[in-house]
Design a protein around this motif. Sequence first.
Motif, PDB file in Angstrom:
ATOM      1  N   GLU A  13       0.821  -1.208   0.000  1.00 60.85           N
ATOM      2  CA  GLU A  13       0.000   0.000   0.000  1.00 60.85           C
ATOM      3  C   GLU A  13       0.859   1.263   0.000  1.00 60.85           C
ATOM      4  O   GLU A  13       0.503   2.251  -0.637  1.00 60.85           O
ATOM      5  N   ASN A  14       1.999   1.234   0.672  1.00 63.60           N
ATOM      6  CA  ASN A  14       2.913   2.377   0.654  1.00 63.60           C
ATOM      7  C   ASN A  14       3.547   2.567  -0.720  1.00 63.60           C
ATOM      8  O   ASN A  14       3.933   3.674  -1.080  1.00 63.60           O
ATOM      9  N   ALA A  15       3.642   1.484  -1.493  1.00 62.90           N
ATOM     10  CA  ALA A  15       4.178   1.562  -2.849  1.00 62.90           C
ATOM     11  C   ALA A  15       3.121   2.013  -3.852  1.00 62.90           C
ATOM     12  O   ALA A  15       3.406   2.138  -5.043  1.00 62.90           O
ATOM     13  N   GLY A  16       1.879   2.236  -3.381  1.00 63.07           N
ATOM     14  CA  GLY A  16       0.826   2.726  -4.263  1.00 63.07           C
ATOM     15  C   GLY A  16      -0.009   1.639  -4.901  1.00 63.07           C
ATOM     16  O   GLY A  16      -0.805   1.907  -5.794  1.00 63.07           O
ATOM     17  N   LYS A  17       0.143   0.409  -4.462  1.00 62.11           N
ATOM     18  CA  LYS A  17      -0.641  -0.700  -5.012  1.00 62.11           C
ATOM     19  C   LYS A  17      -1.906  -0.886  -4.195  1.00 62.11           C
ATOM     20  O   LYS A  17      -1.907  -0.736  -2.983  1.00 62.11           O
ATOM     21  N   SER A  18      -2.991  -1.230  -4.858  1.00 57.50           N
ATOM     22  CA  SER A  18      -4.245  -1.528  -4.170  1.00 57.50           C
ATOM     23  C   SER A  18      -4.347  -3.035  -3.980  1.00 57.50           C
ATOM     24  O   SER A  18      -4.261  -3.793  -4.946  1.00 57.50           O
ATOM     25  N   VAL A  19      -4.521  -3.467  -2.763  1.00 53.61           N
ATOM     26  CA  VAL A  19      -4.612  -4.888  -2.448  1.00 53.61           C
ATOM     27  C   VAL A  19      -6.080  -5.234  -2.236  1.00 53.61           C
ATOM     28  O   VAL A  19      -6.765  -4.595  -1.448  1.00 53.61           O
ATOM     29  N   SER A  20      -6.556  -6.239  -2.973  1.00 51.16           N
ATOM     30  CA  SER A  20      -7.955  -6.625  -2.817  1.00 51.16           C
ATOM     31  C   SER A  20      -8.133  -7.679  -1.734  1.00 51.16           C
ATOM     32  O   SER A  20      -9.165  -7.723  -1.078  1.00 51.16           O
ATOM     33  N   ARG A  21      -7.105  -8.540  -1.526  1.00 54.53           N
ATOM     34  CA  ARG A  21      -7.257  -9.548  -0.479  1.00 54.53           C
ATOM     35  C   ARG A  21      -5.899 -10.118  -0.089  1.00 54.53           C
ATOM     36  O   ARG A  21      -4.978 -10.161  -0.884  1.00 54.53           O
ATOM     37  N   VAL A  22      -5.815 -10.557   1.156  1.00 58.45           N
ATOM     38  CA  VAL A  22      -4.629 -11.222   1.692  1.00 58.45           C
ATOM     39  C   VAL A  22      -5.080 -12.560   2.248  1.00 58.45           C
ATOM     40  O   VAL A  22      -6.021 -12.623   3.043  1.00 58.45           O
ATOM     41  N   ILE A  23      -4.424 -13.641   1.811  1.00 55.06           N
ATOM     42  CA  ILE A  23      -4.795 -14.984   2.239  1.00 55.06           C
ATOM     43  C   ILE A  23      -3.599 -15.597   2.953  1.00 55.06           C
ATOM     44  O   ILE A  23      -2.491 -15.604   2.417  1.00 55.06           O
ATOM     45  N   VAL A  24      -3.822 -16.095   4.160  1.00 50.29           N
ATOM     46  CA  VAL A  24      -2.777 -16.778   4.918  1.00 50.29           C
ATOM     47  C   VAL A  24      -3.234 -18.212   5.120  1.00 50.29           C
ATOM     48  O   VAL A  24      -4.253 -18.470   5.756  1.00 50.29           O
ATOM     49  N   GLU A  25      -2.495 -19.159   4.527  1.00 46.49           N
ATOM     50  CA  GLU A  25      -2.790 -20.583   4.671  1.00 46.49           C
ATOM     51  C   GLU A  25      -1.523 -21.301   5.087  1.00 46.49           C
ATOM     52  O   GLU A  25      -0.576 -21.401   4.309  1.00 46.49           O
TER      53      GLU A  25
END
Length: 57
Positions: A18-30
């Motif tokens: 997010e600090n690099a200007g990218k939009s993250v739609s989801r984070v998955i931890v498995e």
Amino acid sequence: MASTKLEQSALSLLTAFENAGKSVSRVIVEGRKIEIVLATEHDADDFDRIDMRHGKT
């Protein structure tokens, strides 16, 4: 305790993207795997450039 460290790593990766200007739609931890899915403008509407009219022209 290991899962907490992994979740902290996922949050720090999220912050970095997010600090690099990218939009993250989801984070998955498995397990030990962290997957970050970036949002794109194309996700909004897949049919915006298709003429959906039918009948007489």
